[in-house]
Design a protein around this motif. Structure first.
Motif, PDB file in Angstrom:
ATOM      1  N   ARG A 130      49.881  46.468  38.196  1.00  0.00           N
ATOM      2  CA  ARG A 130      49.469  47.499  37.275  1.00  0.00           C
ATOM      3  C   ARG A 130      47.974  47.338  37.032  1.00  0.00           C
ATOM      4  O   ARG A 130      47.485  46.216  36.870  1.00  0.00           O
ATOM      5  CB  ARG A 130      50.326  47.329  36.036  1.00  0.00           C
ATOM      6  N   PRO A 131      47.239  48.445  37.008  1.00  0.00           N
ATOM      7  CA  PRO A 131      45.796  48.325  36.797  1.00  0.00           C
ATOM      8  C   PRO A 131      45.494  47.804  35.394  1.00  0.00           C
ATOM      9  O   PRO A 131      46.187  48.124  34.432  1.00  0.00           O
ATOM     10  CB  PRO A 131      45.290  49.752  36.977  1.00  0.00           C
ATOM     11  N   ARG A 132      44.470  46.980  35.320  1.00  0.00           N
ATOM     12  CA  ARG A 132      44.052  46.438  34.027  1.00  0.00           C
ATOM     13  C   ARG A 132      43.150  47.442  33.331  1.00  0.00           C
ATOM     14  O   ARG A 132      41.948  47.465  33.512  1.00  0.00           O
ATOM     15  CB  ARG A 132      43.314  45.118  34.207  1.00  0.00           C
ATOM     16  N   ASP A 133      43.756  48.267  32.544  1.00  0.00           N
ATOM     17  CA  ASP A 133      43.004  49.286  31.794  1.00  0.00           C
ATOM     18  C   ASP A 133      42.740  48.728  30.398  1.00  0.00           C
ATOM     19  O   ASP A 133      43.676  48.444  29.643  1.00  0.00           O
ATOM     20  CB  ASP A 133      43.818  50.576  31.708  1.00  0.00           C
ATOM     21  N   MET A 134      41.502  48.537  30.091  1.00  0.00           N
ATOM     22  CA  MET A 134      41.144  47.996  28.786  1.00  0.00           C
ATOM     23  C   MET A 134      41.029  49.092  27.724  1.00  0.00           C
ATOM     24  O   MET A 134      40.615  48.829  26.607  1.00  0.00           O
ATOM     25  CB  MET A 134      39.803  47.241  28.868  1.00  0.00           C
ATOM     26  N   GLY A 135      41.352  50.306  28.092  1.00  0.00           N
ATOM     27  CA  GLY A 135      41.275  51.385  27.127  1.00  0.00           C
ATOM     28  C   GLY A 135      39.879  51.990  27.093  1.00  0.00           C
ATOM     29  O   GLY A 135      39.012  51.690  27.901  1.00  0.00           O
ATOM     30  N   ARG A 136      39.642  52.837  26.164  1.00  0.00           N
ATOM     31  CA  ARG A 136      38.323  53.468  26.083  1.00  0.00           C
ATOM     32  C   ARG A 136      37.359  52.552  25.338  1.00  0.00           C
ATOM     33  O   ARG A 136      37.762  51.700  24.546  1.00  0.00           O
ATOM     34  CB  ARG A 136      38.440  54.807  25.379  1.00  0.00           C
TER      35      ARG A 136
END
Length: 94
Positions: A84-90
């Protein structure tokens, strides 16, 4: 008279225990009673014991609970992307 019967039952159960047998009581519907007796007799018969035990383990016995990590490791995940991609959010400016 009740004391004599209790002693006889206790003696019998002790003898069975020495032979490696235990008393198991189950409740099933009337139509399944014969089937349960047949399974018990097949397990008690030395010529059919191994085959019956293997069949029951393969078909009925619960798998040992090992944990989520072991379950995922043993699952057939061929062709499934589980990263799963490591999305740190906005970005937030404070």
């Amino acid at each position: 008279m009740a004391t004599v019967r209790k002693t006889s039952v206790t003696t019998y159960r002790d003898r069975m225990k020495r032979q490696g047998l235990v008393r198991v009581e189950v409740q099933v519907r009337r139509e399944y009673a014969g089937l349960v007796r047949d399974v018990a007799s097949a397990l008690a018969d030395p010529t059919r014991e191994a085959e019956t035990r293997a069949l029951l383990r393969d078909r009925i016995a619960k798998l040992p609970v090992t944990g989520l990590k072991a379950l995922l490791a043993s699952a057939p995940l061929d062709g499934i992307e589980i990263d799963r991609p490591r999305d740190m959010g906005r970005e937030i400016t404070l």
